[in-house]
Design a protein around this motif. Structure first.
Motif, short mmCIF file in Angstrom:
data_model
loop_
_atom_site.label_atom_id
_atom_site.label_comp_id
_atom_site.label_asym_id
_atom_site.label_seq_id
_atom_site.Cartn_x
_atom_site.Cartn_y
_atom_site.Cartn_z
N ALA A 183 0.49 -1.39 -0.37
CA ALA A 183 -0.39 0.28 0.02
C ALA A 183 1.06 1.20 0.38
O ALA A 183 1.52 1.17 0.54
CB ALA A 183 -0.97 -0.28 1.07
N ASP A 184 0.58 2.13 -0.90
CA ASP A 184 1.18 3.94 -0.91
C ASP A 184 -0.18 4.65 -0.44
O ASP A 184 -0.54 5.27 -1.20
CB ASP A 184 1.47 4.30 -2.20
N ILE A 185 0.09 5.37 0.40
CA ILE A 185 -0.60 6.01 1.59
C ILE A 185 0.14 6.67 2.43
O ILE A 185 0.73 6.42 3.07
CB ILE A 185 -1.78 5.41 2.00
N TYR A 186 0.37 7.83 2.18
CA TYR A 186 0.90 8.94 3.05
C TYR A 186 0.86 9.73 3.92
O TYR A 186 -0.85 10.58 3.36
CB TYR A 186 1.95 9.11 1.82
N GLN A 187 1.00 10.25 5.03
CA GLN A 187 0.11 11.26 5.48
C GLN A 187 1.41 12.19 6.16
O GLN A 187 2.26 11.36 7.02
CB GLN A 187 -0.53 10.50 6.82
N THR A 188 0.93 13.06 6.50
CA THR A 188 2.09 14.31 7.18
C THR A 188 0.99 15.38 7.25
O THR A 188 0.14 15.78 7.15
CB THR A 188 2.22 14.60 5.84
N PRO A 189 1.92 15.60 8.23
CA PRO A 189 2.72 15.96 9.15
C PRO A 189 2.77 14.16 10.15
O PRO A 189 1.53 14.03 10.47
CB PRO A 189 3.16 16.94 10.26
N ARG A 190 4.07 13.37 10.49
CA ARG A 190 3.95 12.16 11.49
C ARG A 190 2.90 12.91 12.82
O ARG A 190 2.79 11.90 13.24
CB ARG A 190 4.70 11.54 11.61
N TYR A 191 4.37 14.36 13.59
CA TYR A 191 3.41 14.52 14.81
C TYR A 191 3.38 16.12 14.37
O TYR A 191 3.90 16.30 13.93
CB TYR A 191 5.20 14.27 15.44
N LEU A 192 2.68 16.74 15.19
CA LEU A 192 1.83 17.60 15.08
C LEU A 192 1.73 18.45 16.48
O LEU A 192 1.09 17.60 17.55
CB LEU A 192 1.13 18.06 14.03
N VAL A 193 2.34 18.92 17.00
CA VAL A 193 2.32 19.92 18.53
C VAL A 193 1.55 21.59 17.69
O VAL A 193 2.81 21.92 17.70
CB VAL A 193 3.60 20.46 19.45
N PRO B 24 3.61 -0.09 16.77
CA PRO B 24 3.09 1.06 17.25
C PRO B 24 3.87 2.28 16.06
O PRO B 24 4.72 1.80 15.68
CB PRO B 24 4.30 0.76 19.22
N GLY B 25 3.21 2.69 16.44
CA GLY B 25 2.93 4.35 15.30
C GLY B 25 2.83 4.05 14.05
O GLY B 25 3.60 5.23 13.48
N LYS B 26 1.85 2.87 14.01
CA LYS B 26 2.38 2.91 12.19
C LYS B 26 0.52 2.76 11.89
O LYS B 26 0.12 2.21 13.08
CB LYS B 26 2.74 1.52 11.62
N GLY B 27 0.12 2.49 10.98
CA GLY B 27 -0.93 2.40 10.77
C GLY B 27 -1.08 1.23 10.63
O GLY B 27 -0.50 -0.42 10.38
N PRO B 28 -2.76 0.27 10.87
CA PRO B 28 -3.51 -0.96 10.87
C PRO B 28 -2.77 -1.56 9.64
O PRO B 28 -2.72 -1.08 8.54
CB PRO B 28 -4.58 -1.41 11.34
N GLU B 29 -2.37 -3.44 9.50
CA GLU B 29 -1.62 -3.20 8.37
C GLU B 29 -2.81 -4.66 8.31
O GLU B 29 -2.96 -5.51 9.27
CB GLU B 29 -0.55 -4.11 8.33
N PHE B 30 -2.87 -4.94 7.11
CA PHE B 30 -3.63 -6.07 6.79
C PHE B 30 -3.76 -7.69 7.04
O PHE B 30 -2.80 -7.51 6.46
CB PHE B 30 -4.65 -5.91 5.17
N HIS C 108 -6.37 0.14 2.87
CA HIS C 108 -4.52 0.03 3.49
C HIS C 108 -4.87 1.41 3.83
O HIS C 108 -5.57 2.49 3.68
CB HIS C 108 -4.30 0.33 2.08
N PHE C 109 -3.98 1.35 5.07
CA PHE C 109 -4.08 2.63 5.82
C PHE C 109 -2.45 3.41 6.11
O PHE C 109 -1.81 3.01 5.71
CB PHE C 109 -4.03 2.02 7.72
N GLY C 110 -2.89 4.43 6.16
CA GLY C 110 -0.79 5.10 6.31
C GLY C 110 -0.65 4.60 7.62
O GLY C 110 -1.60 4.56 8.66
N SER D 83 -4.95 13.57 19.26
CA SER D 83 -5.56 12.43 19.32
C SER D 83 -4.67 12.09 17.84
O SER D 83 -4.09 12.69 17.17
CB SER D 83 -7.44 11.87 18.88
N GLN D 84 -4.96 10.13 17.31
CA GLN D 84 -4.34 10.14 16.66
C GLN D 84 -5.10 10.20 15.21
O GLN D 84 -5.89 9.26 15.38
CB GLN D 84 -3.54 8.41 16.16
N TYR D 85 -4.97 10.56 14.15
CA TYR D 85 -5.74 10.56 13.32
C TYR D 85 -5.52 9.33 11.78
O TYR D 85 -4.09 10.06 11.20
CB TYR D 85 -5.99 12.17 12.49
#
Lengths: 114, 115
Positions: A2-12, B40-46, A104-106, A87-89
């Motif tokens: 899966a190729d799905i990208y999220q940015t940023p990884r962390y944000l405060v 940890p720190g990652k999205g779910p993997e099928f 497929h998750f980022g 939270s985590q998105y």
């Protein structure tokens, strides 16, 4: 893979700021989703899209908004961040052709609002 | 309302100690049950999709089974690299006519395998 990208990884970020969480996928999937996940808790659907110009609210009420101007891009915006938004998105996508296709998750954006 | 309950919440195993994770569900007509792994720190993997009672699927040390009320994820001779949170999710048949792929997730089982 899966190729799905999220940015940023962390944000405060401080209370009252406007933020946009980015999500892009290169698989040409029509359906995209935003989930919210608190530590040790279930994933809750907050927004989804069938395709370009389609956006729907999920099961969990959210003050965020989304847009889908291009197939590959599904950003989430909070106009005025609050500590309760911490939270985590997680962004996800799936193809339209088969409703049983897995999501497929980022890797998510962990948001902290101070 | 669709519900998914996973047990135990956390499970500690020694390397090589086989065990099972449980996913109990109530849904208005099951269209599919999904297992995911989340590090940890990652999205779910099928991992797997199961569609009907009696179905089984395997991948390396993992085997998923399904009945009309629950699913089990059996882990045979686990290794430390199997440590992760395992998530179960169901898709109701009622969802078929709208968005499709709408999943209800359980809270997950956090698996820790010690060498």
């Amino acid at each position: 893979e899966a190729d799905i990208y999220q940015t940023p990884r962390y944000l405060v970020i401080g209370t009252g700021k406007k933020i946009t969480l980015e999500c892009s996928q290169t698989m040409g999937h029509d359906k995209m989703y935003w989930y919210q996940q608190d530590p040790g808790m279930e994933l809750h659907l907050i927004h989804y899209s069938y395709g370009v110009n389609s956006t729907e609210k999920g099961d969990l009420s959210s003050e965020s908004t989304v847009s889908r101007i291009r197939t590959e891009h599904f950003p989430l915006t909070l106009e005025s961040a609050r500590p309760s938004h911490t939270s985590q998105y997680l962004c996800a996508s799936s193809p339209q052709i088969n409703r049983n296709s897995p999501l497929h998750f980022g890797n998510g954006t962990r948001l902290t609002v101070t | 309302e669709d519900q998914v309950t996973q047990s135990p919440e956390a499970l500690r195993l020694q390397e090589g100690e086989s065990s099972s994770l449980n996913c109990s569900y109530t849904v208005s007509g099951l269209r599919g049950l999904f297992w995911y792994r989340q590090d940890p720190g990652k999205g779910p993997e099928f991992l797997f999709t199961l569609y009907s009672a009696g179905e089984e699927k395997e991948k390396e040390r993992l085997k998923a089974t399904l009945t009309k009320k629950e699913s089990f994820l059996h882990i045979t001779a686990p290794k430390p690299e199997d440590s992760a949170t395992y998530l179960c999710a169901v898709q109701a048949a009622a969802e078929e006519n709208n968005a499709g792929n709408m999943l209800t997730f359980g809270g997950g089982t956090r698996l820790m395998v010690k060498p």
